[in-house]
Write an enzyme that holds these catalytic residues in place. Sequence first.
Site, PDB file in Angstrom:
ATOM      1  N   GLY A   1       0.606 -82.256  94.024  1.00  0.00           N
ATOM      2  CA  GLY A   1       0.956 -81.108  93.200  1.00  0.00           C
ATOM      3  C   GLY A   1       1.871 -80.148  93.937  1.00  0.00           C
ATOM      4  O   GLY A   1       2.624 -80.539  94.831  1.00  0.00           O
ATOM      5  N   SER A   2       1.763 -78.892  93.583  1.00  0.00           N
ATOM      6  CA  SER A   2       2.695 -77.890  94.103  1.00  0.00           C
ATOM      7  C   SER A   2       2.423 -77.579  95.568  1.00  0.00           C
ATOM      8  O   SER A   2       1.300 -77.726  96.067  1.00  0.00           O
ATOM      9  CB  SER A   2       2.583 -76.603  93.288  1.00  0.00           C
ATOM     10  OG  SER A   2       1.360 -75.934  93.572  1.00  0.00           O
ATOM     11  N   SER A   3       3.463 -77.106  96.240  1.00  0.00           N
ATOM     12  CA  SER A   3       3.322 -76.726  97.640  1.00  0.00           C
ATOM     13  C   SER A   3       2.357 -75.553  97.802  1.00  0.00           C
ATOM     14  O   SER A   3       1.569 -75.514  98.762  1.00  0.00           O
ATOM     15  CB  SER A   3       4.693 -76.360  98.217  1.00  0.00           C
ATOM     16  OG  SER A   3       5.546 -77.480  98.243  1.00  0.00           O
TER      17      SER A   3
ATOM     18  N   THR B   1      -0.288 -74.744  96.002  1.00  0.00           N
ATOM     19  CA  THR B   1      -1.683 -75.178  95.901  1.00  0.00           C
ATOM     20  C   THR B   1      -2.078 -76.015  97.109  1.00  0.00           C
ATOM     21  O   THR B   1      -3.193 -75.886  97.638  1.00  0.00           O
ATOM     22  CB  THR B   1      -1.897 -75.978  94.608  1.00  0.00           C
ATOM     23  OG1 THR B   1      -1.524 -75.168  93.490  1.00  0.00           O
ATOM     24  CG2 THR B   1      -3.348 -76.401  94.463  1.00  0.00           C
ATOM     25  N   GLY B   2      -1.175 -76.873  97.574  1.00  0.00           N
ATOM     26  CA  GLY B   2      -1.453 -77.679  98.748  1.00  0.00           C
ATOM     27  C   GLY B   2      -1.699 -76.829  99.977  1.00  0.00           C
ATOM     28  O   GLY B   2      -2.615 -77.104 100.778  1.00  0.00           O
TER      29      GLY B   2
ATOM     30  N   GLU C   1       0.184 -84.361  99.034  1.00  0.00           N
ATOM     31  CA  GLU C   1       1.537 -84.763  98.611  1.00  0.00           C
ATOM     32  C   GLU C   1       2.072 -83.636  97.747  1.00  0.00           C
ATOM     33  O   GLU C   1       1.612 -83.416  96.621  1.00  0.00           O
ATOM     34  CB  GLU C   1       1.500 -86.069  97.820  1.00  0.00           C
ATOM     35  CG  GLU C   1       2.884 -86.533  97.388  1.00  0.00           C
ATOM     36  CD  GLU C   1       2.862 -87.818  96.580  1.00  0.00           C
ATOM     37  OE1 GLU C   1       3.946 -88.230  96.131  1.00  0.00           O
ATOM     38  OE2 GLU C   1       1.778 -88.393  96.388  1.00  0.00           O
TER      39      GLU C   1
ATOM     40  N   CYS D   1       8.772 -84.528  92.864  1.00  0.00           N
ATOM     41  CA  CYS D   1       8.989 -84.062  94.234  1.00  0.00           C
ATOM     42  C   CYS D   1      10.197 -84.750  94.863  1.00  0.00           C
ATOM     43  O   CYS D   1      10.763 -84.250  95.833  1.00  0.00           O
ATOM     44  CB  CYS D   1       7.742 -84.289  95.074  1.00  0.00           C
ATOM     45  SG  CYS D   1       7.244 -86.016  95.226  1.00  0.00           S
TER      46      CYS D   1
END
Length: 285
Positions: free
Chosen positions: A137-139, A141-142, A160, A194
């Site tokens: 998902g999004s950077s 949230t990661g 990822e 991505c």
Amino acid sequence: RETGKPRWESRTEVAAVAGKVELSIQAAAERTGESSIPQAGGTSARLRYRPHGVVAVFGPFNMPAHLPNGHIVPALLAGNAVVFKPSEATPATGAYLQQCLIDAGIPSELLQIVQGARATGAALAAHAGVDGIYFTGSSATGEALHRSLAGQPWRILALEMGGNNPLIAWGPGDPEAAAYHILLSAYITAGQRCTCARRLLLPAGAGGDAHVAALIARLDRVRVGPYTDSPEPFTGSVIHEPAAAAVLAAQQRLKNAGGVTLRESRALRELPPENKRGRKGGSAR
């Protein structure tokens, strides 16, 4: 219905889901089991693989079946139990994927699903019974997951996240062929991958101008529309109205900063106020 992707692209994702199962089975056969490793001095060592426990799989909206499936199937093959949280934008696809795997023989106790948005994901990630997290998902949230699991090395964390990718076209002798690859890279899945190109770097002068002209000529032939259109469009909507509004806002910021518009993005239908999240996909061309 949930992502707005055209049928041709959805079919490629379905094929990838099926293909990933066979690849995972092959990889498990090659990499697991028990092996003996000779050691010096008359000693020997044995390498054994054991399940890690309960893993949480967080799925994205852009490939809501293929990408979580790429974590779910290997985790199950390794003997783990899985709790799957689909993206809140694609809950029905996630539920359908789970049901397909259960229909194929996976015990429902080993593959459970939870639905919800940010609060649900945060509760799942913080649960003491979760031994690993696989996230796509999004950077933002990661990074939040990375911070929340700091100091817990016994918990697997695989991230990822989104990209901001430059694409360089420098010296190819066929601008038409280059334009095809540039367009495919930038606009497949409405640019929501991505791996999608976000910036194009070209040489100054006639060489770069030729690439721009070839790209614009192809771009002008791209059709954007709902998946129900016939013939099928090349690309569909972005995931929801706030995403469409964000595309238009980013364009305006670039224009305000002095950017020159070659082809302007526009909403194909009226968008609701930005602070109101819609349920249907919003198209921005």
